[in-house]
Write an enzyme that holds these catalytic residues in place. Sequence first.
Site, PDB file in Angstrom:
ATOM      1  N   GLY A 118      -5.482  -6.174  -9.865  1.00 29.96           N
ATOM      2  CA  GLY A 118      -5.964  -5.278  -8.824  1.00 29.96           C
ATOM      3  C   GLY A 118      -7.376  -5.580  -8.384  1.00 29.96           C
ATOM      4  CE  LYS A 155      -3.540  -2.110   2.984  1.00 30.18           C
ATOM      5  NZ  LYS A 155      -4.227  -1.979   4.295  1.00 30.18           N
ATOM      6  CB  THR A 165      -8.056   4.566 -10.337  1.00 30.91           C
ATOM      7  OG1 THR A 165      -7.553   5.610  -9.493  1.00 30.91           O
ATOM      8  CG2 THR A 165      -7.866   3.220  -9.653  1.00 30.91           C
ATOM      9  CG  LEU A 208      -3.558   7.165  -1.140  1.00 32.74           C
ATOM     10  CD1 LEU A 208      -2.528   8.182  -1.625  1.00 32.74           C
ATOM     11  CD2 LEU A 208      -3.331   5.817  -1.805  1.00 32.74           C
ATOM     12  CB  CYS A 220      -0.512  13.431  -4.740  1.00 30.79           C
ATOM     13  SG  CYS A 220       1.260  13.518  -4.427  1.00 30.79           S
TER      14      CYS A 220
END
Length: 315
Positions: free
Chosen positions: A280, A61, A208, A89, A146
């Site tokens: 995934g 992760k 995504t 997250l 991000c």
Amino acid sequence: MPAIGTGAGIDATPSLPTTFCGIELAHPIVNGSGTFDAIAARRAFGDALVEQFPFSAFVSKTVTVAPREGNPPPRLWELPGGLINSIGLPNKGLDGYLTHDLPELARLPVPLIVNVMGFTREEVARLVDAFAEREEVSALELNVSCPNVETGLIMGADPGETAKLVERVRPLTAKPIIVKLTPNATDPGAVAEAAEAAGADALSLINTIRGMALDPRTREPWLGAGTGGVSGATVRAIALAQVQEVARRVSLPLVAMGGVQRGRDADDLLRAGATLVAVGTESFRDPLAGRRVAAELAELRREGSNPGADAPAST
């Protein structure tokens, strides 16, 4: 508690040896970051998980410098051909990961790739530096989806931002650096070229795609954060096109993902130019999907000629 078994038609020992950035793997199927909780699975299934681990390498992760609780619920919306997630997250932060998660993940029987994300280049540099000397970690994956709070630009959507990030962290470690591209860039190929020129060892794609869903009663956004990331079979065609485009423009090894449900989906991405393929969303439905996909892919390769592979699928 259900037991892990190989399942009908699953080869107990899928084998298709692959080398990725100098790392020897049993086969080319790995997991997408954040889609398989190996620590929780180990608690549930014990040593059976280790003996029949679904992937040839494990991608963690995302780890951030500070702990994150994630987005407000609800966080998931099921689509006819996939999923929208707005997990956000959540993680223990760097210190918590080093203390609690890394020792657990180091017990897995496969190489560990740690995914990291920061809101500035210096945050990412701190994360990379922290893992640089950890022998439990085989490679690092940079989540560049991000915004850089200093510039307001999405690090992975702007070639210049991507290059500056890779240039900042490249001297900090000899471990392979994988840059995870965002599909939302205007020109993913240009971002890929910038990452390669700056010193990246590999690329992974696609992440995504932004989407939303409305509550059927209130007609307001269902997800607590308003929008989320679309994944699953519905993005497979987009993934295939972007992987082929990036493969044509760089010479780096690629980790490809997006809607992989079976061995033939993985084979398509490998034919488009990937070195590894990540499973995934399918792992939410079938925790052993990675193992099944690897076995199906190995069977396709054993067949050799793979009849019909070059013919268009019937509709």
